[in-house]
Design a protein around this motif. Sequence first.
Motif: not given
Length: 417
Positions: A334-358
């Motif tokens: 199992g892996r949880v990945f978080l990345s933060l960036s600034v794109e087009e004047g916005k703060a973008v936080l991405v939270i990804k996992d390889n879990g059970i999904g929906m």
Amino acid sequence: MSLIKELILQIFFVLIPFVLFNIYYRDKMRNYSDVFILVTSSISLFLAMTFSSAVIDGIIFDVRYVIMFFGLVYGGIQTGLLLLAEFVIYRIYLGGDGAVVALVISVISFSVSLLLYRTYKTTHRKTLFTLLMGMLFSFIALILTYFYFPRYFVENLMFHLLVIPLQNSLGSWILMSLFSKSVSDKEIFIKHAQNEKIETMSHVAASLAHEVRNPLTAVKGFLRLIQENPSDTIKTTQYMGICMEEIQRTEAILSEYLAISKPLTNRHELVNVAELLKVMRAVMSPFAILHNVELDVRTPDTSVNIMANPDEIKQVLVNFIKNAIEACADVRRGRVFLSLSVEEGKAVLVIKDNGIGMDEGQMKRLGSIYFSTKSSGTGLGLTYSYHVIHTIGGTVSVNSKPNVGTKFSIIFPYQEQ
């Protein structure tokens, strides 16, 4: 037809406190205040009197008694007296033949409300009680109107026996019932959200306790080595340095945990999300290790600032990270990945996992109250998180597939330093 329109208009005015409550407190973790009741009731009273029902000029009828009774029940005696003062001043200003009798009716009706408003809070038959209060207000008004203006009363008998009781009883029942239901729902939401936070903190605390044992064990071992050979100053200095580092690391993690678990405040300030994510990595890593999940956090070297309540943002991050870790708990590697960036004047936080999904249906219901993909969950953690993000002007999008994983993209308004 004109009287029906006026009746509907009066019902609309009496609902103003209920409507504004659901707008103003929708995203807040607190219930109504006496000031809110006073302000909304004052607006409602002013509009009801300004656009009142009348057959002839100078003698007007509206839902003033209902509004003052509502103010007494939910705002207390001080609110009720201020509403009475507002009515007296404005009714004298409006003038007309019915001004004197209107003041007499209001004083009597307010006195009756003072005697009975506490009964409303204790009775189990609130619907019947509110209907009877509306009829009582109407009865007082009709008796005194007939006493002062018998000819006018008889000539407009249907208006007084039908429209006035209807607008008072219906207005009292609708306002008190709907507002009471909204207040109860808000109390349940706050209680469950607090319980959800306590449960989350207890889970994190358990993993922290497990993790804190490691540096304490190391410190204990090095202190024993120092005790066995105190004359070796070089090794003693080296061991003491390692012990201090382990203690400081433990102290930092525990401090951040206590900061997250403390009650929320209403302050808003610049929050460096990049720095906050590093803190969350330290706090949530023990929880991830406990579930055999890898937690990977990538942040830019520069500050990424947003305007928000730091305590609320911490709790939002805890909720999302905890959910992602738990989704991977039964997945191999199992892996949880978080990345933060600034794109087009916005703060973008991405939270990804390889879990059970929906699936699609589950994704559409995310953030809805009481919906959770976990069998033991209430869903209030994400509901609260969505509210916090939307309140500061942010958005949340989700992409997920069953047995593949989930990706949350959280966009915050970026703030320059």
